[in-house]
Design a protein around this motif. Structure first.
Motif, PDB file in Angstrom:
ATOM      1  N   PRO A   1       0.852  -1.298   0.019  1.00  0.00           N
ATOM      2  CA  PRO A   1       0.092   0.028   0.058  1.00  0.00           C
ATOM      3  C   PRO A   1       0.943   1.126  -0.028  1.00  0.00           C
ATOM      4  O   PRO A   1       1.997   1.219   0.466  1.00  0.00           O
ATOM      5  N   CYS A   2       0.370   2.380  -0.570  1.00  0.00           N
ATOM      6  CA  CYS A   2       1.309   3.625  -0.721  1.00  0.00           C
ATOM      7  C   CYS A   2       1.266   4.336   0.641  1.00  0.00           C
ATOM      8  O   CYS A   2       1.955   5.079   0.979  1.00  0.00           O
ATOM      9  N   ASN A   3      -0.030   4.076   1.510  1.00  0.00           N
ATOM     10  CA  ASN A   3      -0.216   4.815   2.805  1.00  0.00           C
ATOM     11  C   ASN A   3      -0.298   6.418   2.840  1.00  0.00           C
ATOM     12  O   ASN A   3      -0.110   7.084   3.670  1.00  0.00           O
ATOM     13  N   GLN A   4      -0.606   6.804   1.478  1.00  0.00           N
ATOM     14  CA  GLN A   4      -0.861   8.287   1.202  1.00  0.00           C
ATOM     15  C   GLN A   4      -2.256   8.371   0.691  1.00  0.00           C
ATOM     16  O   GLN A   4      -2.620   9.709   0.801  1.00  0.00           O
ATOM     17  N   CYS A   5      -2.995   7.518  -0.045  1.00  0.00           N
ATOM     18  CA  CYS A   5      -4.305   7.933  -0.604  1.00  0.00           C
ATOM     19  C   CYS A   5      -5.331   7.865   0.515  1.00  0.00           C
ATOM     20  O   CYS A   5      -4.926   7.596   1.838  1.00  0.00           O
ATOM     21  N   SER A   6      -6.345   8.398   0.050  1.00  0.00           N
ATOM     22  CA  SER A   6      -7.508   8.440   1.217  1.00  0.00           C
ATOM     23  C   SER A   6      -7.867   7.200   1.731  1.00  0.00           C
ATOM     24  O   SER A   6      -8.569   6.965   2.793  1.00  0.00           O
ATOM     25  N   GLU A   7      -7.934   6.048   0.822  1.00  0.00           N
ATOM     26  CA  GLU A   7      -8.180   4.906   1.337  1.00  0.00           C
ATOM     27  C   GLU A   7      -7.554   4.210   2.552  1.00  0.00           C
ATOM     28  O   GLU A   7      -7.854   3.994   3.523  1.00  0.00           O
ATOM     29  N   CYS A   8      -6.136   4.579   2.241  1.00  0.00           N
ATOM     30  CA  CYS A   8      -5.180   4.100   3.340  1.00  0.00           C
ATOM     31  C   CYS A   8      -5.463   4.741   4.612  1.00  0.00           C
ATOM     32  O   CYS A   8      -5.074   4.215   5.614  1.00  0.00           O
ATOM     33  N   GLU A   9      -5.502   6.383   4.498  1.00  0.00           N
ATOM     34  CA  GLU A   9      -5.602   7.045   5.622  1.00  0.00           C
ATOM     35  C   GLU A   9      -6.934   6.930   6.349  1.00  0.00           C
ATOM     36  O   GLU A   9      -6.629   6.763   7.739  1.00  0.00           O
ATOM     37  N   ASP A  10      -7.784   6.529   5.595  1.00  0.00           N
ATOM     38  CA  ASP A  10      -9.053   6.255   6.414  1.00  0.00           C
ATOM     39  C   ASP A  10      -8.872   4.696   7.117  1.00  0.00           C
ATOM     40  O   ASP A  10      -9.417   4.681   8.329  1.00  0.00           O
ATOM     41  N   ILE A  11      -8.327   3.813   6.607  1.00  0.00           N
ATOM     42  CA  ILE A  11      -8.073   2.535   7.163  1.00  0.00           C
ATOM     43  C   ILE A  11      -7.126   2.736   8.452  1.00  0.00           C
ATOM     44  O   ILE A  11      -7.477   2.243   9.480  1.00  0.00           O
ATOM     45  N   THR A  12      -6.048   3.571   8.345  1.00  0.00           N
ATOM     46  CA  THR A  12      -5.316   3.895   9.489  1.00  0.00           C
ATOM     47  C   THR A  12      -5.850   4.557  10.556  1.00  0.00           C
ATOM     48  O   THR A  12      -5.660   4.160  11.575  1.00  0.00           O
ATOM     49  N   LEU A  13      -6.634   5.404  10.186  1.00  0.00           N
ATOM     50  CA  LEU A  13      -7.416   6.358  11.422  1.00  0.00           C
ATOM     51  C   LEU A  13      -8.561   5.558  11.657  1.00  0.00           C
ATOM     52  O   LEU A  13      -9.277   5.912  12.795  1.00  0.00           O
ATOM     53  N   GLY A  14      -8.963   4.373  11.246  1.00  0.00           N
ATOM     54  CA  GLY A  14     -10.085   3.889  11.542  1.00  0.00           C
ATOM     55  C   GLY A  14     -11.592   4.299  11.371  1.00  0.00           C
ATOM     56  O   GLY A  14     -12.584   3.840  12.003  1.00  0.00           O
ATOM     57  N   ARG A  15     -11.531   4.835  10.169  1.00  0.00           N
ATOM     58  CA  ARG A  15     -12.658   5.525   9.774  1.00  0.00           C
ATOM     59  C   ARG A  15     -13.145   5.183   8.426  1.00  0.00           C
ATOM     60  O   ARG A  15     -14.186   5.552   7.731  1.00  0.00           O
ATOM     61  N   ALA A  16     -12.852   4.146   7.934  1.00  0.00           N
ATOM     62  CA  ALA A  16     -13.295   3.292   6.529  1.00  0.00           C
ATOM     63  C   ALA A  16     -14.393   2.501   6.801  1.00  0.00           C
ATOM     64  O   ALA A  16     -14.511   1.716   7.633  1.00  0.00           O
ATOM     65  N   LEU A  17     -15.288   2.817   6.080  1.00  0.00           N
ATOM     66  CA  LEU A  17     -16.583   2.064   6.088  1.00  0.00           C
ATOM     67  C   LEU A  17     -16.568   0.690   5.630  1.00  0.00           C
ATOM     68  O   LEU A  17     -17.519   0.077   6.052  1.00  0.00           O
ATOM     69  N   ASN A  18     -15.497   0.466   4.920  1.00  0.00           N
ATOM     70  CA  ASN A  18     -15.481  -0.997   4.250  1.00  0.00           C
ATOM     71  C   ASN A  18     -14.443  -1.682   5.248  1.00  0.00           C
ATOM     72  O   ASN A  18     -14.462  -3.149   4.934  1.00  0.00           O
ATOM     73  N   VAL A  19     -13.955  -1.339   6.151  1.00  0.00           N
ATOM     74  CA  VAL A  19     -12.949  -1.918   7.153  1.00  0.00           C
ATOM     75  C   VAL A  19     -13.568  -1.607   8.566  1.00  0.00           C
ATOM     76  O   VAL A  19     -13.263  -0.568   8.897  1.00  0.00           O
ATOM     77  N   MET A  20     -13.956  -2.881   9.284  1.00  0.00           N
ATOM     78  CA  MET A  20     -14.397  -2.667  10.581  1.00  0.00           C
ATOM     79  C   MET A  20     -13.569  -3.322  11.710  1.00  0.00           C
ATOM     80  O   MET A  20     -13.441  -4.453  11.429  1.00  0.00           O
ATOM     81  N   GLU A  21     -13.067  -2.891  12.722  1.00  0.00           N
ATOM     82  CA  GLU A  21     -12.480  -3.605  13.625  1.00  0.00           C
ATOM     83  C   GLU A  21     -13.457  -3.872  14.667  1.00  0.00           C
ATOM     84  O   GLU A  21     -14.272  -3.010  15.216  1.00  0.00           O
ATOM     85  N   ILE A  22     -13.326  -5.326  15.071  1.00  0.00           N
ATOM     86  CA  ILE A  22     -14.318  -5.806  16.170  1.00  0.00           C
ATOM     87  C   ILE A  22     -13.563  -6.163  17.163  1.00  0.00           C
ATOM     88  O   ILE A  22     -12.850  -7.064  16.942  1.00  0.00           O
ATOM     89  N   ASP A  23     -13.612  -5.903  18.454  1.00  0.00           N
ATOM     90  CA  ASP A  23     -12.858  -6.511  19.732  1.00  0.00           C
ATOM     91  C   ASP A  23     -13.548  -7.898  20.085  1.00  0.00           C
ATOM     92  O   ASP A  23     -14.682  -7.531  20.593  1.00  0.00           O
ATOM     93  N   GLY A  24     -12.805  -8.899  19.908  1.00  0.00           N
ATOM     94  CA  GLY A  24     -13.524 -10.229  20.125  1.00  0.00           C
ATOM     95  C   GLY A  24     -13.798 -10.383  21.627  1.00  0.00           C
ATOM     96  O   GLY A  24     -14.704 -11.047  22.203  1.00  0.00           O
ATOM     97  N   ALA A  25     -12.742  -9.675  22.386  1.00  0.00           N
ATOM     98  CA  ALA A  25     -13.260  -9.891  23.749  1.00  0.00           C
ATOM     99  C   ALA A  25     -14.374  -9.205  24.380  1.00  0.00           C
ATOM    100  O   ALA A  25     -15.142  -9.581  25.363  1.00  0.00           O
ATOM    101  N   SER A  26     -14.887  -8.251  23.587  1.00  0.00           N
ATOM    102  CA  SER A  26     -16.142  -7.548  23.951  1.00  0.00           C
ATOM    103  C   SER A  26     -17.183  -7.926  23.241  1.00  0.00           C
ATOM    104  O   SER A  26     -18.523  -7.701  23.913  1.00  0.00           O
ATOM    105  N   HIS A  27     -17.091  -8.524  22.289  1.00  0.00           N
ATOM    106  CA  HIS A  27     -18.006  -9.121  21.412  1.00  0.00           C
ATOM    107  C   HIS A  27     -18.209 -10.587  21.269  1.00  0.00           C
ATOM    108  O   HIS A  27     -17.851 -11.254  20.127  1.00  0.00           O
ATOM    109  N   ASN A  28     -18.299 -11.137  22.263  1.00  0.00           N
ATOM    110  CA  ASN A  28     -18.397 -12.688  22.359  1.00  0.00           C
ATOM    111  C   ASN A  28     -19.447 -13.349  22.239  1.00  0.00           C
ATOM    112  O   ASN A  28     -20.604 -12.764  22.219  1.00  0.00           O
TER     113      ASN A  28
END
Length: 73
Positions: free
Chosen positions: A46-73
């Protein structure tokens, strides 16, 4: 292993990353998401400079969701 799956077009539709705290599970997931979603990726690096990469890095990408398994069992 993940890079070979990307190159061959045979990446699984779901991956389970497990292990103790601090082993890089979240970092691996974000890098993999960027490798798949980045429009400027060269050989799945990845380039880490485009809006897609920045959104994933900042956790605001709508297509990539992080789920905490300890909290959502």
């Amino acid at each position: 292993t993940l890079l070979n799956g990307l190159r061959s077009g045979r990446l699984a539709h779901a991956l389970l990353l497990t292990g103790p705290r601090g082993t890089g599970k979240t970092s691996t997931a974000r890098i993999l998401a960027k490798s798949v979603r980045c429009p400027n990726a060269k050989d799945f690096t990845p380039c880490n400079q485009c809006s897609e990469c920045e959104d994933i890095t900042l956790g605001r990408a709508l297509n990539v969701m992080e789920i905490d398994g300890a909290s959502h069992n």
